[in-house]
Design a protein around this motif. Structure first.
Motif, PDB file in Angstrom:
ATOM      1  N   UNK A  66       1.237  -1.263  -0.222  1.00  0.00           N
ATOM      2  CA  UNK A  66       0.351   0.029  -0.274  1.00  0.00           C
ATOM      3  C   UNK A  66       0.644   1.076  -0.015  1.00  0.00           C
ATOM      4  N   UNK A  67       0.384   2.532  -0.484  1.00  0.00           N
ATOM      5  CA  UNK A  67       0.818   3.670  -0.560  1.00  0.00           C
ATOM      6  C   UNK A  67       0.041   4.574  -0.004  1.00  0.00           C
ATOM      7  N   UNK A  68       0.754   5.272   0.920  1.00  0.00           N
ATOM      8  CA  UNK A  68       0.666   6.232   1.604  1.00  0.00           C
ATOM      9  C   UNK A  68       0.835   7.617   1.649  1.00  0.00           C
ATOM     10  N   UNK A  69      -0.089   8.319   1.825  1.00  0.00           N
ATOM     11  CA  UNK A  69       0.263   9.796   1.597  1.00  0.00           C
ATOM     12  C   UNK A  69      -0.002  10.706   2.919  1.00  0.00           C
ATOM     13  N   UNK A  70       1.488  11.354   2.831  1.00  0.00           N
ATOM     14  CA  UNK A  70       1.165  12.665   3.949  1.00  0.00           C
ATOM     15  C   UNK A  70       1.064  14.268   3.256  1.00  0.00           C
ATOM     16  N   UNK A  71       1.483  15.371   3.666  1.00  0.00           N
ATOM     17  CA  UNK A  71       1.559  16.626   3.346  1.00  0.00           C
ATOM     18  C   UNK A  71       2.922  16.658   4.091  1.00  0.00           C
ATOM     19  N   UNK A  72       3.647  17.314   2.442  1.00  0.00           N
ATOM     20  CA  UNK A  72       4.699  17.883   2.953  1.00  0.00           C
ATOM     21  C   UNK A  72       5.148  19.343   4.105  1.00  0.00           C
TER      22      UNK A  72
END
Length: 112
Positions: A91-97
């Protein structure tokens, strides 16, 4: 051969950000990611949404769009430097930079 100046590079980076945010769905996802525990199902998360990010399947589920569309949207946000991707298993997880977003805001302030 013409070389690009630092200010030209900054302008190009800002244009990439504006293009990424010009889509209301991508803008909404970026807003949701600001407070992932409020907007996504933490009880079903396989990783900490604040530390690691939100699984792309949870973003897709909330949007109700095709997985390929959501993945393309997230890839565009990533290329613009607004989110970071982390793999957890398959799974790919996304987070704000947040650091990059602050840098872009500062660049915008200098450029306009």
């Amino acid at each position: 051969m013409m070389t690009r100046t630092g200010s030209q590079v900054e302008v190009e980076q800002l244009l990439d950000v504006f293009k990424a945010l010009a889509n209301p769905v991508r803008l909404q996802v970026l807003r949701w990611l600001r407070d992932p525990e409020r907007h996504f199902p933490v009880d079903r998360a396989i990783a900490d949404p604040v530390e690691v990010g939100v699984c792309v399947s949870h973003i897709q589920e909330k949007l109700g769009l095709a997985q390929s569309t959501v993945s393309a949207y997230m890839a565009l946000l990533q290329r613009a430097g607004l989110v970071r991707a982390t793999r957890v298993g398959k799974w790919t997880h996304y987070k704000r930079d947040e650091a990059r977003i602050a840098e872009l805001v500062a660049t915008l302030g200098r450029s306009l």
